[in-house]
Design an enzyme around this catalytic site. Structure first.
Site, PDB file in Angstrom:
ATOM      1  N   LYS A 162       0.844  -1.192   0.000  1.00  0.00           N
ATOM      2  CA  LYS A 162       0.000   0.000   0.000  1.00  0.00           C
ATOM      3  C   LYS A 162       0.880   1.243   0.000  1.00  0.00           C
ATOM      4  O   LYS A 162       1.885   1.297   0.707  1.00  0.00           O
ATOM      5  CB  LYS A 162      -0.913   0.005   1.237  1.00  0.00           C
ATOM      6  CG  LYS A 162      -2.038  -1.032   1.156  1.00  0.00           C
ATOM      7  CD  LYS A 162      -2.964  -0.966   2.355  1.00  0.00           C
ATOM      8  CE  LYS A 162      -4.028  -2.038   2.313  1.00  0.00           C
ATOM      9  NZ  LYS A 162      -5.065  -1.827   1.302  1.00  0.00           N
ATOM     10  N   GLU A 214      -6.404  -9.532  -0.506  1.00  0.00           N
ATOM     11  CA  GLU A 214      -6.146 -10.745   0.279  1.00  0.00           C
ATOM     12  C   GLU A 214      -7.365 -11.205   1.069  1.00  0.00           C
ATOM     13  O   GLU A 214      -7.463 -12.383   1.419  1.00  0.00           O
ATOM     14  CB  GLU A 214      -4.961 -10.519   1.233  1.00  0.00           C
ATOM     15  CG  GLU A 214      -5.287  -9.813   2.566  1.00  0.00           C
ATOM     16  CD  GLU A 214      -5.887  -8.415   2.414  1.00  0.00           C
ATOM     17  OE1 GLU A 214      -5.649  -7.785   1.370  1.00  0.00           O
ATOM     18  OE2 GLU A 214      -6.592  -7.950   3.341  1.00  0.00           O
ATOM     19  N   ARG A 258     -10.573 -11.544   0.242  1.00  0.00           N
ATOM     20  CA  ARG A 258     -11.378 -12.545  -0.484  1.00  0.00           C
ATOM     21  C   ARG A 258     -10.627 -13.869  -0.586  1.00  0.00           C
ATOM     22  O   ARG A 258     -11.249 -14.926  -0.636  1.00  0.00           O
ATOM     23  CB  ARG A 258     -11.761 -11.990  -1.869  1.00  0.00           C
ATOM     24  CG  ARG A 258     -10.613 -11.738  -2.785  1.00  0.00           C
ATOM     25  CD  ARG A 258     -10.967 -10.818  -3.940  1.00  0.00           C
ATOM     26  NE  ARG A 258     -10.955  -9.404  -3.546  1.00  0.00           N
ATOM     27  CZ  ARG A 258     -11.207  -8.396  -4.357  1.00  0.00           C
ATOM     28  NH1 ARG A 258     -11.524  -8.627  -5.617  1.00  0.00           N
ATOM     29  NH2 ARG A 258     -11.174  -7.150  -3.931  1.00  0.00           N
TER      30      ARG A 258
HETATM   31  N1  BES Z   1      -8.416  -4.151   3.560  1.00  0.00           N
HETATM   32  C1  BES Z   1      -8.514  -3.626   2.262  1.00  0.00           C
HETATM   33  C2  BES Z   1      -9.803  -2.861   2.011  1.00  0.00           C
HETATM   34  C3  BES Z   1      -9.929  -1.564   2.742  1.00  0.00           C
HETATM   35  C4  BES Z   1      -9.404  -0.400   2.216  1.00  0.00           C
HETATM   36  C5  BES Z   1     -10.636  -1.498   3.908  1.00  0.00           C
HETATM   37  C6  BES Z   1      -9.554   0.787   2.876  1.00  0.00           C
HETATM   38  C7  BES Z   1     -10.792  -0.316   4.566  1.00  0.00           C
HETATM   39  C8  BES Z   1     -10.257   0.833   4.068  1.00  0.00           C
HETATM   40  C9  BES Z   1      -8.459  -4.733   1.211  1.00  0.00           C
HETATM   41  O1  BES Z   1      -7.707  -5.838   1.550  1.00  0.00           O
HETATM   42  C10 BES Z   1      -7.844  -4.140  -0.010  1.00  0.00           C
HETATM   43  O2  BES Z   1      -6.739  -3.712   0.065  1.00  0.00           O
HETATM   44  N2  BES Z   1      -8.603  -4.113  -1.088  1.00  0.00           N
HETATM   45  C11 BES Z   1      -8.163  -3.547  -2.305  1.00  0.00           C
HETATM   46  C12 BES Z   1      -8.663  -4.421  -3.428  1.00  0.00           C
HETATM   47  C13 BES Z   1      -8.033  -4.121  -4.764  1.00  0.00           C
HETATM   48  C14 BES Z   1      -6.566  -4.469  -4.761  1.00  0.00           C
HETATM   49  C15 BES Z   1      -8.763  -4.927  -5.814  1.00  0.00           C
HETATM   50  C16 BES Z   1      -8.742  -2.144  -2.421  1.00  0.00           C
HETATM   51  O3  BES Z   1      -9.882  -1.928  -2.003  1.00  0.00           O
HETATM   52  O4  BES Z   1      -8.046  -1.264  -2.889  1.00  0.00           O
HETATM   53 ZN    ZN Z   2      -7.532  -6.191   3.642  1.00  0.00          ZN
HETATM   54 ZN    ZN Z   3      -5.633  -5.612   1.087  1.00  0.00          ZN
END
Ligand code: BES
Ligand code: ZN
Ligand code: ZN
Length: 500
Positions: free
Chosen positions: A278, A350, A352
């Site tokens: 991230k 991750e 899902r």
């Molecule tokens: N844990 C995150 C989702 C999330 C983001 C929750 C911000 C709360 C606040 C999840 O694991 C994630 O990183 N999802 C990605 C998916 C993408 C790579 C398809 C996302 O939402 O950017």
């Molecule tokens: Zn996550």
């Molecule tokens: Zn994630």
């Protein structure tokens, strides 16, 4: 917190702070009029001066100077009468307790806000108990300097002049107390930093709660997870130096028979994104990526504590998501518990991946319904903001039950469509399904991915709680405060009550 019930006239109630709720542009209700009289019209004078108008969340403190038994009277705004909902009372109760805490008081009393306007008074009383207990929580465990903080509230008195009605408060208010205290405990776990709340730690906490509230908890370590064949959970774990856990909870209420309800919660104790690390400040709140799992723990604990006549199984796949030389990679292909293969397109999707094994594993319990909670997609916060969780699933009846429960508890949900065409977006050329889409409909395609792992002919509902599981500034609802909200526990308990 101890709850007392009193039918004494408001002016005779002994307490540090007596709260009464007032609507905008409405006359005082009869009980408050008597209090006002005892206070030589101090309340009507404040209203006349327009220093207090009764707007939502507005407060005004009056010292009674011995004219009433309470030391202080707090006026709390309830807004417009026609807009009043049970949640308004819950929120006003949180504002009341926060006022008491900021004044260093230890006891408070509340008249039943909005009595006679909406809902049975016993429901309002329970909502007030919830608001007071949830509103009194804040995360300060790691602050070494404690001197500026308010004391803990020891006593809440629910005041209502009708003795017959008051007698009906006790059971729902006590249930609300038990539930809210479990929710606060869960919020504390959710707020814990990722160096402390590791998968192993959460497994131990689950065992402690199981001991306390008498439900079953089985914690599988890495070896156990390998035996179970949860390759997807192990893939996400492979970048982490810490072992994963797979936690199975069970509450079987008295004289329940037949199929259980399975609850599944994403329990990523820290989401760095993995190799797709991230960027910017997107990692900041990723200790909260375990909230879905902890909500499941709280729900099973509360179902046991309240002795609900239901059979419920909770599943918590728990791991960190970190990059390293052994981390799972883009292009990897894994086979989940049900034999379906997935191509990894992004290691940050991750949630899902770990849920795939857990959802498929529900098959072994032959459930009548599966409900999962996950901080799954940032896209959900783009779609709905902080005011509703995303709701999806494969069964309209179950979805409508979730909506009904949510309407009851004030935890808002909003349904998103699951048209079959969305499946095309997560097709893989080399595996059965891919863990990312094309950037469109991110919340839906994540749910579509999960759908691949739901046992055949099983009703399933999915709650994406990414934007509601915690609050950044503490301004969403007074009883949420800042940090973890425990969103979903009250909803699931309400749902379980309706599904017995
Ligand atoms: N844990 C995150 C989702 C999330 C983001 C929750 C911000 C709360 C606040 C999840 O694991 C994630 O990183 N999802 C990605 C998916 C993408 C790579 C398809 C996302 O939402 O950017
Ligand atoms: Zn996550
Ligand atoms: Zn994630």
């Amino acid at each position: 917190m101890k709850i007392n019930y009193s039918s004494e006239p408001l002016e005779k109630l002994k307490t540090d702070l007596l709260a009464i709720g007032l609507f905008e542009e409405e006359p005082l209700h009869a009980d408050a009029r008597k209090l006002d009289l005892a206070l030589d019209h101090a309340i009507t004078n404040v209203l006349k001066s327009k220093d207090f108008k009764g707007e939502p969340s507005e407060t005004y403190i009056l010292n009674t100077n011995g004219k009433a038994s309470a030391k202080r009277v707090l006026l709390v705004g309830l807004g417009k009468k026609k807009e009043f909902e049970i949640d308004t009372a819950r929120q006003a109760a949180a504002i009341t307790v926060q006022t008491a805490i900021s004044h260093n008081l230890t006891s408070l009393a509340a008249s039943v806000f909005g009595a006679g306007v909406k809902g049975p008074t016993s429901l309002l009383a329970a909502a007030i108990a919830e608001g007071v207990i949830l509103g009194s929580y804040s995360f300060k465990t790691f602050k070494s300097k404690k001197k500026d903080e308010g004391k803990a509230i020891e006593e809440l008195t629910l005041a209502y002049s009708d003795k017959g009605e008051l007698a009906k408060f006790k059971e729902p208010a006590e249930q609300a107390r038990v539930l809210s205290e479990i929710i606060n405990h869960c919020r504390e776990l959710q707020n814990l930093p990722p160096n402390i709340a590791t998968p192993e730690y959460i497994g131990k906490e689950a065992e402690k709660l199981a001991n306390k509230y008498k439900f079953k908890a089985t914690v599988h370590d890495k070896k156990g997870i390998e035996k179970l064949g949860f390759n997807a959970l192990l893939a996400v774990n492979s970048g982490s130096a810490k072992e994963p856990r797979f936690i199975v909870l069970e509450h079987r209420g008295k004289s329940t028979s037949g199929a259980p309800i399975c609850l599944v919660g994403k329990t990523i104790t820290f989401d760095s994104g993995g190799l797709n690390i991230k960027v910017g400040d997107f990692m900041t709140n990723m200790k909260f990526d375990k909230c879905g799992g902890i909500d499941v723990l709280g729900t099973v604990a509360a179902a046991a504590a309240l002795d609900l006549p239901v059979h419920v199984i909770g599943l918590m796949p728990a791991t960190e998501n970190l990059p390293s030389g052994s981390a799972y990679k883009v292009g990897d292909i894994y086979t989940a518990y049900n034999g379906k293969t997935m191509e990894i397109g992004n290691t940050d999707a991750e949630g899902r991946v770990i849920l795939s094994d857990a959802l498929a594993y529900t098959k072994t319990f032959k459930p009548k319904a599966v409900i999962d909670l996950a901080t799954l997609t940032g896209a959900c916060s783009v779609a709905l903001g902080v005011h509703a969780a995303g709701l999806m699933g494969n069964n309209e009846k179950l979805i409508s039950k979730v909506k009904d429960a949510a309407a009851h508890t004030g935890e808002r949900v909003w349904e998103l469509p699951m048209f079959k065409e969305y499946n095309d977006i997560i097709k893989s050329e080399v595996a059965d399904v891919k863990n990312i889409g094309d950037g469109t409909a991110g919340t839906i395609t994540a749910a579509k991915f999960l759908e691949n792992f739901i046992p055949d002919d099983t009703a399933w509902a999915h709650l994406d709680i990414a934007a509601v599981a915690w609050t950044e500034k503490g301004k969403v609802k007074p009883y949420y405060g800042k940090g973890a909200t425990g969103f979903g526990i009250r909803l699931l308990i309400e749902l379980l009550k309706n599904m017995k």
